[in-house]
Design a protein around this motif. Structure first.
Motif, PDB file in Angstrom:
ATOM      1  N   ILE A  93       0.836  -1.193   0.000  1.00 29.47           N
ATOM      2  CA  ILE A  93       0.000   0.000   0.000  1.00 29.47           C
ATOM      3  C   ILE A  93       0.874   1.247   0.000  1.00 29.47           C
ATOM      4  N   SER A  94       0.396   2.318  -0.621  1.00 26.77           N
ATOM      5  CA  SER A  94       1.078   3.604  -0.574  1.00 26.77           C
ATOM      6  C   SER A  94       0.055   4.706  -0.840  1.00 26.77           C
ATOM      7  N   LEU A  95       0.534   5.940  -0.793  1.00 25.99           N
ATOM      8  CA  LEU A  95      -0.371   7.087  -0.834  1.00 25.99           C
ATOM      9  C   LEU A  95       0.307   8.241  -1.563  1.00 25.99           C
ATOM     10  N   VAL A  96      -0.486   9.089  -2.220  1.00 26.53           N
ATOM     11  CA  VAL A  96       0.051  10.320  -2.803  1.00 26.53           C
ATOM     12  C   VAL A  96      -0.914  11.469  -2.545  1.00 26.53           C
ATOM     13  N   ARG A  97      -0.335  12.659  -2.488  1.00 26.01           N
ATOM     14  CA  ARG A  97      -1.125  13.894  -2.540  1.00 26.01           C
ATOM     15  C   ARG A  97      -0.825  14.542  -3.880  1.00 26.01           C
ATOM     16  N   ILE A  98      -1.862  15.045  -4.554  1.00 24.71           N
ATOM     17  CA  ILE A  98      -1.670  15.702  -5.842  1.00 24.71           C
ATOM     18  C   ILE A  98      -2.266  17.102  -5.773  1.00 24.71           C
ATOM     19  N   ASP A  99      -1.419  18.100  -6.057  1.00 25.03           N
ATOM     20  CA  ASP A  99      -1.868  19.492  -6.124  1.00 25.03           C
ATOM     21  C   ASP A  99      -1.914  19.929  -7.579  1.00 25.03           C
ATOM     22  N   TYR A 100      -2.937  20.700  -7.929  1.00 30.20           N
ATOM     23  CA  TYR A 100      -3.118  21.176  -9.294  1.00 30.20           C
ATOM     24  C   TYR A 100      -3.320  22.684  -9.288  1.00 30.20           C
ATOM     25  N   ALA A 101      -2.545  23.385 -10.090  1.00 26.16           N
ATOM     26  CA  ALA A 101      -2.816  24.797 -10.328  1.00 26.16           C
ATOM     27  C   ALA A 101      -4.082  24.904 -11.169  1.00 26.16           C
ATOM     28  N   PRO A 102      -4.687  26.099 -11.276  1.00 28.57           N
ATOM     29  CA  PRO A 102      -5.812  26.250 -12.200  1.00 28.57           C
ATOM     30  C   PRO A 102      -5.410  25.762 -13.596  1.00 28.57           C
ATOM     31  N   TYR A 103      -6.206  24.843 -14.143  1.00 26.45           N
ATOM     32  CA  TYR A 103      -5.950  24.215 -15.442  1.00 26.45           C
ATOM     33  C   TYR A 103      -4.666  23.383 -15.429  1.00 26.45           C
ATOM     34  N   VAL A 121     -10.506  16.455  -2.765  1.00 25.58           N
ATOM     35  CA  VAL A 121     -10.843  17.181  -1.542  1.00 25.58           C
ATOM     36  C   VAL A 121     -11.057  18.661  -1.801  1.00 25.58           C
ATOM     37  N   GLN A 122     -10.608  19.134  -2.967  1.00 21.04           N
ATOM     38  CA  GLN A 122     -10.784  20.545  -3.294  1.00 21.04           C
ATOM     39  C   GLN A 122     -10.747  20.714  -4.803  1.00 21.04           C
ATOM     40  N   GLY A 123     -11.637  21.536  -5.349  1.00 20.14           N
ATOM     41  CA  GLY A 123     -11.622  21.838  -6.772  1.00 20.14           C
ATOM     42  C   GLY A 123     -12.433  20.862  -7.606  1.00 20.14           C
ATOM     43  N   THR A 124     -12.253  20.969  -8.937  1.00 17.71           N
ATOM     44  CA  THR A 124     -12.999  20.171  -9.908  1.00 17.71           C
ATOM     45  C   THR A 124     -12.022  19.538 -10.885  1.00 17.71           C
ATOM     46  N   LEU A 125     -12.045  18.225 -10.987  1.00 18.46           N
ATOM     47  CA  LEU A 125     -11.114  17.513 -11.854  1.00 18.46           C
ATOM     48  C   LEU A 125     -11.846  16.760 -12.958  1.00 18.46           C
ATOM     49  N   TYR A 126     -11.280  16.812 -14.147  1.00 18.29           N
ATOM     50  CA  TYR A 126     -11.693  15.963 -15.265  1.00 18.29           C
ATOM     51  C   TYR A 126     -10.690  14.811 -15.306  1.00 18.29           C
ATOM     52  N   VAL A 127     -11.152  13.588 -15.065  1.00 16.75           N
ATOM     53  CA  VAL A 127     -10.253  12.445 -14.967  1.00 16.75           C
ATOM     54  C   VAL A 127     -10.661  11.375 -15.966  1.00 16.75           C
ATOM     55  N   GLY A 128      -9.725  10.495 -16.269  1.00 10.53           N
ATOM     56  CA  GLY A 128     -10.071   9.411 -17.176  1.00 10.53           C
ATOM     57  C   GLY A 128      -8.967   8.390 -17.319  1.00 10.53           C
ATOM     58  N   PHE A 163      -5.188   9.993 -16.345  1.00 14.47           N
ATOM     59  CA  PHE A 163      -4.806  11.400 -16.187  1.00 14.47           C
ATOM     60  C   PHE A 163      -5.813  12.095 -15.291  1.00 14.47           C
ATOM     61  N   GLN A 164      -5.427  13.292 -14.808  1.00 12.22           N
ATOM     62  CA  GLN A 164      -6.352  14.187 -14.106  1.00 12.22           C
ATOM     63  C   GLN A 164      -6.060  15.612 -14.570  1.00 12.22           C
ATOM     64  N   PHE A 165      -7.110  16.374 -14.834  1.00 12.42           N
ATOM     65  CA  PHE A 165      -6.976  17.745 -15.329  1.00 12.42           C
ATOM     66  C   PHE A 165      -7.891  18.657 -14.524  1.00 12.42           C
ATOM     67  N   ASN A 166      -7.311  19.722 -13.963  1.00 13.88           N
ATOM     68  CA  ASN A 166      -8.088  20.691 -13.191  1.00 13.88           C
ATOM     69  C   ASN A 166      -8.831  21.609 -14.147  1.00 13.88           C
ATOM     70  N   VAL A 167     -10.134  21.440 -14.259  1.00 13.13           N
ATOM     71  CA  VAL A 167     -10.928  22.243 -15.184  1.00 13.13           C
ATOM     72  C   VAL A 167     -11.475  23.501 -14.520  1.00 13.13           C
ATOM     73  N   GLY A 168     -11.109  23.726 -13.263  1.00 12.73           N
ATOM     74  CA  GLY A 168     -11.595  24.901 -12.549  1.00 12.73           C
ATOM     75  C   GLY A 168     -10.633  26.074 -12.623  1.00 12.73           C
ATOM     76  N   LYS A 169     -11.090  27.213 -12.140  1.00 10.46           N
ATOM     77  CA  LYS A 169     -10.282  28.439 -12.152  1.00 10.46           C
ATOM     78  C   LYS A 169      -9.518  28.623 -10.847  1.00 10.46           C
ATOM     79  N   THR A 170      -9.686  27.683  -9.932  1.00 10.16           N
ATOM     80  CA  THR A 170      -8.968  27.725  -8.657  1.00 10.16           C
ATOM     81  C   THR A 170      -8.156  26.441  -8.505  1.00 10.16           C
ATOM     82  N   LYS A 171      -7.260  26.398  -7.521  1.00 14.45           N
ATOM     83  CA  LYS A 171      -6.436  25.214  -7.332  1.00 14.45           C
ATOM     84  C   LYS A 171      -7.288  24.021  -6.898  1.00 14.45           C
TER      85      LYS A 171
END
Length: 222
Positions: A93-103, A121-128, A163-171
């Protein structure tokens, strides 16, 4: 929703996936010894003497801190695998934190040894993720996508490109559990266009069916 509760949920989910990848341990724990000169090779890391093990061997601090997303793709992955937390050795088992800037984007990649379960936990992601090559050559690889909001969970099957893509205007911020102590990662663009030594441009030109100048340009980016 408290981050602490979400982290607990991720770890619980990931632990249920552990049997899909790494072998089951035959002892309570096997805290890894960080010894680059060790002459014995094992599938994982050499065990620390149990009499020398302390609580700190099972402790990691810092996932409350945001990662630096000031890079070309606008994301930062902070891993907690066996290389950061020795007590994970043999536990699958392992774990990651992922931070995304706007877009910001966590580019298409694979984990060769792990299934990944991700929670936002925060924002809006387009994933696939994309399926492997179908047996019927007349069919195409299928893409599964979803828009995720805080509290939403999505699973990326082991070995598949995702992949994961931040489609929001905030982090945005997400945490993910993986069913391996050392899941590995292959970022597709980096591996194909940034290998050392580089893959022959003749090979890539034929593979991608584009002009050789396009391949040289892409290799120059990495």
């Amino acid at each position: 929703m408290a981050i602490g509760f979400l982290l607990f949920t991720i770890l619980a989910l990931a632990s249920s996936l552990a049997y899909a990848s790494d072998p089951s341990p035959l002892q309570d724990f096997c805290v890894a010894v960080n010894d680059s000169k060790a002459t014995v090779f094992v599938n994982g890391k050499i065990c620390k003497d149990p009499k020398m093990v302390t609580a700190d061997d099972f402790f990691f601090s810092g996932l409350n801190k945001a990662g630096n997303t000031s890079n070309p793709v606008g994301s930062k992955v902070t891993p907690v695998n066996v290389n950061q937390l020795a007590g994970l050795n043999t536990l699958g088992i392992s774990l990651v934190r992922i931070d995304y800037a706007p877009y910001g984007l966590n580019p298409p990649h694979t984990h060769p040894r792990a299934t990944e379960v991700l929670v936002v936990v925060q924002g809006t992601l387009y994933v696939g993720f994309v399926t492997s090559n179908p047996a019927n050559q007349n069919m195409k690889n299928k893409l599964f996508t979803k828009i995720l909001y805080p509290g939403d969970v999505f699973v990326f099957p082991e070995g598949l490109i995702h992949f994961q893509f931040n489609v929001g205007k905030t982090k945005a911020v997400a945490f993910a559990g993986l069913s391996s102590q050392n899941p590995g990662v292959i970022t597709i663009a980096n591996a194909v266009f940034g290998s050392n030594p580089p893959i022959s441009s003749d090979v890539l030109t034929k593979a991608f069916q584009v002009n050789k100048n396009v391949i040289k340009h892409l290799q120059g980016q990495f």
